[in-house]
Design an enzyme around this catalytic site. Structure first.
Site, PDB file in Angstrom:
ATOM      1  N   LYS A 268      13.252  24.050 -21.691  1.00  0.00           N
ATOM      2  CA  LYS A 268      13.303  24.928 -22.867  1.00  0.00           C
ATOM      3  C   LYS A 268      12.140  24.616 -23.805  1.00  0.00           C
ATOM      4  O   LYS A 268      11.631  23.498 -23.800  1.00  0.00           O
ATOM      5  CB  LYS A 268      14.611  24.672 -23.644  1.00  0.00           C
ATOM      6  CG  LYS A 268      15.860  25.213 -23.000  1.00  0.00           C
ATOM      7  CD  LYS A 268      17.075  24.937 -23.875  1.00  0.00           C
ATOM      8  CE  LYS A 268      18.348  25.472 -23.249  1.00  0.00           C
ATOM      9  NZ  LYS A 268      18.383  26.935 -23.102  1.00  0.00           N
ATOM     10  N   ARG A 342      26.651  28.136 -15.772  1.00  0.00           N
ATOM     11  CA  ARG A 342      27.396  28.900 -14.770  1.00  0.00           C
ATOM     12  C   ARG A 342      27.572  28.080 -13.487  1.00  0.00           C
ATOM     13  O   ARG A 342      28.531  28.291 -12.743  1.00  0.00           O
ATOM     14  CB  ARG A 342      26.702  30.244 -14.514  1.00  0.00           C
ATOM     15  CG  ARG A 342      25.309  30.151 -13.971  1.00  0.00           C
ATOM     16  CD  ARG A 342      24.506  31.436 -14.147  1.00  0.00           C
ATOM     17  NE  ARG A 342      24.118  31.666 -15.548  1.00  0.00           N
ATOM     18  CZ  ARG A 342      23.480  32.735 -15.992  1.00  0.00           C
ATOM     19  NH1 ARG A 342      23.152  33.699 -15.169  1.00  0.00           N
ATOM     20  NH2 ARG A 342      23.168  32.847 -17.273  1.00  0.00           N
TER      21      ARG A 342
HETATM   22  N1  BES Z   1      23.073  26.743 -23.148  1.00  0.00           N
HETATM   23  C1  BES Z   1      22.219  27.837 -22.862  1.00  0.00           C
HETATM   24  C2  BES Z   1      22.591  29.089 -23.624  1.00  0.00           C
HETATM   25  C3  BES Z   1      22.217  29.127 -25.081  1.00  0.00           C
HETATM   26  C4  BES Z   1      20.911  29.355 -25.460  1.00  0.00           C
HETATM   27  C5  BES Z   1      23.179  29.010 -26.031  1.00  0.00           C
HETATM   28  C6  BES Z   1      20.591  29.436 -26.803  1.00  0.00           C
HETATM   29  C7  BES Z   1      22.872  29.104 -27.370  1.00  0.00           C
HETATM   30  C8  BES Z   1      21.577  29.312 -27.754  1.00  0.00           C
HETATM   31  C9  BES Z   1      22.281  28.167 -21.381  1.00  0.00           C
HETATM   32  O1  BES Z   1      22.443  27.096 -20.536  1.00  0.00           O
HETATM   33  C10 BES Z   1      20.965  28.781 -21.039  1.00  0.00           C
HETATM   34  O2  BES Z   1      19.987  28.113 -21.144  1.00  0.00           O
HETATM   35  N2  BES Z   1      20.982  30.039 -20.668  1.00  0.00           N
HETATM   36  C11 BES Z   1      19.783  30.728 -20.342  1.00  0.00           C
HETATM   37  C12 BES Z   1      20.073  31.576 -19.138  1.00  0.00           C
HETATM   38  C13 BES Z   1      18.862  32.178 -18.519  1.00  0.00           C
HETATM   39  C14 BES Z   1      17.976  31.124 -17.935  1.00  0.00           C
HETATM   40  C15 BES Z   1      19.316  33.152 -17.468  1.00  0.00           C
HETATM   41  C16 BES Z   1      19.360  31.576 -21.527  1.00  0.00           C
HETATM   42  O3  BES Z   1      20.223  32.134 -22.206  1.00  0.00           O
HETATM   43  O4  BES Z   1      18.182  31.628 -21.801  1.00  0.00           O
HETATM   44 MN    MN Z   2      20.602  26.182 -20.058  1.00  0.00          MN
END
Ligand code: BES
Ligand code: MN
Ligand code: ZN
Length: 489
Positions: A268, A342
């Site tokens: 990230k 997931r």
């Molecule tokens: N934990 C995150 C989701 C999230 C992101 C929650 C920002 C709150 C704020 C999750 O694991 C994630 O990173 N999801 C990705 C999915 C994507 C790679 C398909 C996302 O939302 O960017």
């Molecule tokens: Mn994630």
């Protein structure tokens, strides 16, 4: 305890309770909602001066502090129109009083429930509000003045049983908030497991923890894959509360316990990465509910399941392109290691489907940033396979004030998570319907005949709402109250 833990019910004159202050509601016609004993002698001047100076309007959300004779402190909370009291109005009012007590260093309060608030769910809302509004998180402050805490509250009038329930529910929410607000180096999977074990000491509750070696050997390849990048021990936590008839199907709650989500190899950006300590808020919902269950002791069967790990990068971490085999035997092509929630839920949902014959399964997860784009911090996204269950969830949501919004799980979306070389992939169509893709993926891991609903709480679990019973920027514990209502504990 950084929240009010001593709340009592009373039906007597507030002056006998020896609290430092009294709180009473006022309608927008400037009539008090309950007679306050001694009001003329001790407070009359204060109230009439405030009214004539136009300081008080009786609007919803308004809370004012007044000082009467002999230093008697009164809080007036606005109720809006007579005859229109709702649970949310009282929850906010009670929380507003708590917050004002804390800012004014008033250690105790007698809260008078309005005379016309007779329904028990209104009493419950007052108790929830007064406790949740007192919540503070200062565990890690070591310098400066000791933070002031509200110590005692007496709720006068209303329904005693509902008040006790409201306090218990709010205590559970505060426990979840504590777990959620703690950073990733403290609230590790072991920390979650320890808290679960603590709750597991109560009657009819059994807690089982599978360590890395055990769940890997059992075939939980998805959790094993995600946790491969960290040495911090991952845990698969099962909390079984079986106080109902043996043949009664259990209700199963599954929560994402990602104690820190760096994104893994698909790392990230740095900005706001600290917020990924909150990626275990789904686990917070499950542990919070189980804590409440352990105290209210309903005669039913409820199982909580929390797969828990960090998601880190490094030479041992799982890679984009890897193929993992989940507990139900389905293969998953990993296209992005940041869609890890997931994956760990896939094993937990498969486990729940295989080992129980559930009435329903609910899962809670901070699953997608996309849900924040769709709904902001206002509501949780929900999606599932069973209409009656979804309708019940919507009606509980109306009672508890925790908003949910349903997304469709149409076949087109299920197709989008099919992989060319494995059974499913952990991404949907690029840039499209991201939250639904998450739900569509999870759908593959729940047996078709089990009613199931997925809650994407990424927007509601912490944040931004300006509610007196939440703390801006901190974890909210949202959805716990909804689940308690839904389960009818
Ligand atoms: N934990 C995150 C989701 C999230 C992101 C929650 C920002 C709150 C704020 C999750 O694991 C994630 O990173 N999801 C990705 C999915 C994507 C790679 C398909 C996302 O939302 O960017
Ligand atoms: Mn994630
Ligand atoms: Zn995550």
């Amino acid at each position: 305890m950084a929240h009010l833990s001593n709340v009592k019910y009373s039906s007597t004159d507030w002056r006998q309770n020896k609290t430092n202050s009294v709180a009473v509601g006022i309608y927008d016609d400037l009539q008090l909602s309950r007679q306050v004993q001694g009001v003329n002698r001790e407070l009359g001047r204060g109230i009439s001066n405030a009214l004539s100076a136009n300081l008080i309007k009786g609007k919803v959300g308004e809370v004012k502090i007044l000082v009467g004779k002999k230093g008697t402190i009164a809080f007036l909370y606005g109720l809006g129109k007579k005859g229109k009291i709702t649970a949310e109005i009282l929850r906010k009012a009670a929380a507003g009083v708590s917050k004002l007590c804390i800012t004014n260093k008033v250690a105790s309060v007698s809260f008078l429930i309005p005379k016309d608030a007779r329904d028990s769910y209104l009493s419950q809302a007052v108790a929830e509000g007064i406790v949740l509004g007192s919540y503070q998180f200062h565990e890690f402050k070591t310098v400066g003045d000791k933070p002031f805490e509200l110590k005692n509250a007496i709720i006068i009038g209303g329904n005693r049983k509902a008040i006790i329930k409201g306090v218990t529910v709010a205590d559970g929410v505060c426990l979840a908030r504590d777990l959620e607000n703690r950073p990733g180096n403290i609230a590790t999977p072991s920390h979650l497991a320890d808290n679960a074990k603590q709750i597991g000491k109560s009657p009819n509750m059994k807690v089982t923890i599978f360590e890395r070696e055990k769940f890997t050997q059992m075939g939980m390849g998805a959790l094993a894959g995600v946790s491969s990048g960290t040495d911090v021990p991952p845990k698969f936590i099962i909390m079984e509360y079986m106080a109902g008839p043996k043949n009664q199907k259990p209700k199963i709650l599954v929560g994402k316990g990602l104690t820190f989500d760096s994104g893994g190899i698909s790392i990230k950006p740095a900005s706001k990465m600290d917020e990924m300590k909150y990626d275990m808020c789904g686990a917070g919902v499950v542990i919070g509910v189980m804590k409440i269950v352990s105290i209210l002791k309903p005669k039913m069967n409820i199982v909580g399941i929390v797969p828990s790990t960090e998601n880190m990068s490094g030479d041992k971490a799982y890679r984009p392109g890897d193929i993992l085999t989940a507990y139900n035997g389905k293969t998953i092509e990993v296209l992005n290691t940041d869609a890890e929630g997931r994956l760990i839920l896939a094993d937990a949902l498969s486990y729940a489907s295989k080992h129980y014959d559930p009435e329903f399964i609910l899962d809670f997860a901070t699953l997608t940033g996309a849900v924040v784009v769709a709904l902001g911090h206002v509501a949780s996204g929900i999606m599932g396979t069973d209409n009656p269950l979804i309708e019940q969830i919507k009606s509980s949501s109306k009672i508890t004030g925790e908003k949910v919004w349903e997304f469709p799980l149409w076949d087109e979306y299920l197709d989008q998570v099919k992989s060319n070389i494995a059974d499913v992939k952990n991404l949907g169509a690029p840039g499209q319907a991201g939250s639904i893709a998450g739900g569509a993926f999870l759908n593959s891991f729940v047996n078709e005949n089990i009613p199931w609903c997925h809650f994407d709480i990424a927007g509601s679990a912490w944040g931004d709402k300006n509610l007196p019973y939440q703390n801006k920027g901190l974890a909210t514990g949202e959805i716990i109250r909804l689940v308690v209502d839904l389960l009818d504990i």
